[in-house]
Scaffold this active site. Sequence first.
Site, short mmCIF file in Angstrom:
data_model
loop_
_atom_site.label_atom_id
_atom_site.label_comp_id
_atom_site.label_asym_id
_atom_site.label_seq_id
_atom_site.Cartn_x
_atom_site.Cartn_y
_atom_site.Cartn_z
N ASN A 1 -26.27 -59.42 8.65
CA ASN A 1 -27.50 -59.72 9.38
C ASN A 1 -27.56 -58.92 10.67
OD1 ASN A 1 -27.91 -61.56 7.38
ND2 ASN A 1 -27.87 -63.35 8.70
N ASP B 1 -33.76 -66.70 7.12
CA ASP B 1 -32.50 -66.87 7.85
C ASP B 1 -32.28 -68.34 8.18
OD1 ASP B 1 -30.23 -65.95 9.10
OD2 ASP B 1 -31.23 -65.02 10.80
N HIS B 2 -31.21 -68.61 8.91
CA HIS B 2 -30.83 -69.99 9.32
C HIS B 2 -31.93 -71.04 9.23
CE1 HIS B 2 -26.92 -68.88 11.09
NE2 HIS B 2 -27.52 -67.73 11.29
N HIS C 1 -22.70 -62.72 9.72
CA HIS C 1 -23.64 -63.03 10.80
C HIS C 1 -22.99 -62.68 12.14
CE1 HIS C 1 -26.55 -65.96 8.82
NE2 HIS C 1 -25.71 -65.69 7.86
N GLU D 1 -28.64 -68.12 19.07
CA GLU D 1 -29.68 -67.34 18.42
C GLU D 1 -30.84 -68.24 18.11
OE1 GLU D 1 -29.46 -63.92 15.20
OE2 GLU D 1 -29.57 -65.85 14.22
N HIS E 1 -23.26 -64.97 17.48
CA HIS E 1 -24.65 -64.51 17.60
C HIS E 1 -24.91 -63.98 19.00
CE1 HIS E 1 -26.08 -67.29 14.17
NE2 HIS E 1 -26.12 -66.07 13.75
ZN LIG Z 1 -26.88 -65.93 11.71
#
Ligand SMILES: [Zn+2]
Length: 343
Positions: free
Chosen positions: A273, A95-96, A251, A169, A214
Site C-alpha cells: 500500500n 482500504d482499512h 502496509h 492514517e 502508517h
Molecule cells: Zn494500512
Amino acid sequence: MPVVDYQKYCQMLDNAKKNKFAYPGINVTSEITSNAVLNAFSEAKSDGLVQVSTGGGEFASGLGVKDAALGAISIARHVHFIAEKYDINVALHTDHCQANKVDSFLRPLLEESKKRVAAGEKPLYNSHMFDGSALPLKENMDIAVELLKECHELGIVLEVEAGVVGGEEDGVDNEGAPAEKLYTTPEDMLYVYERLSEVKGARYMFAATFGNVHGVYKPGNVKLKPTILKEGQDAVVGKYGKEASFDLVFHGGSGSSLEEIRETLDYGVVKMNIDTDTQYAFTRPIVEHMFKNYDGVLKIESEVGNKKMYDPRSYLKKAEDAMKERIITACKDLRSEGTTLGV
Ligand SMILES: [Zn+2]
C-alpha cells in the site's frame, strides 16, 4: 482495458507470488489522483491496484454529502470508465474498514456489487479490506469469515489484518499500540489460516504486521522485522503445505529502505500500500507553483492576478504528473515494472 474480473485478478496475484514481486496499491481520493495511477501503471507496463479508504471515499463525495460509500462508488465508476483507455490491468480495492464502519461502508459497496453481478456485470470492486485488528483475534476472524463468504459469492477477494499497524492514517491512531501487537506471531498466522480456510476455495490477502507504521517516518526510524513474515509463512506451510502460503500485504511502508521492501517480496508480499509518499509527491509541485507564482495566484494590491496561474488546472496537472512519476518509482521498487499480464 476494462477493470479486471475475478479470474484475471487471481492470475495477477499468482503472477506476483510466483515471480516475487508486489503490486503497488495506490490510495486515491479523486478523479485526478486515479488518473495519475492509471497513467503510471501504463507507462511502467505494470498491472496494479487503485485503492479507496473510508476517508478517501468521504472526501470524494464532497463536503455537502460526506458519504464514504457513495464517494467510493463514484471513484470506482470513474476508474471502470477510464481504465478502458489504458493497456494494463487494474483492480479496484478498498482500504482499512474497521468493524464499526462495515455497515456504513462495506455493506453498501457489497450491495452495489450484488446488483451488478445479478445484471451479469463484474462486481464494482475486486477486493475489500476488513480491518478487525483492534478486536481480539477470534472476534476479528468471526467477522472476517462471514465477510469472506459474501465476497467469495460475488467474485471479490477479501483482505484481512491481524496485529496492529502502528502510527496514524486516515484518523485511526495507533501511536500508543503496545510493541508486541506490532508483530504478528506465527501462532496468530496459523489461526488466521485455519479460520479463513473454513470458506472453501475463497481467495484472501493478509496484512500481517512486522513493525510497519502508517504515516511518514525518517528512513531508519521504522523498526521493520520482515523475518516475522517468513516465520509465519514457514509455520503455515510447515503444517498445511505449500498451497497454504499467504498472499501478504505490506502496509505502512513509507520510510522503509529498498532492501527491506525487497526482502518482504521474498516472503510472499504481493501488494504494498502506498499513500504517504504519493500524497507528498502530489503536493510538492503545488507548493513550488504557489511560491514561484506568488503574485499571479494572488490578487495583490488591487492587481488582478494571473488567471493562468490560479486556474486550478495549472498546478493540478503538475501534481498529477509528479504523482505519476512517484508511482513509476514504486513499480520499480516492487519489481512490478514490465510485468503486465496483458489481455
Ligand atoms: Zn494500512
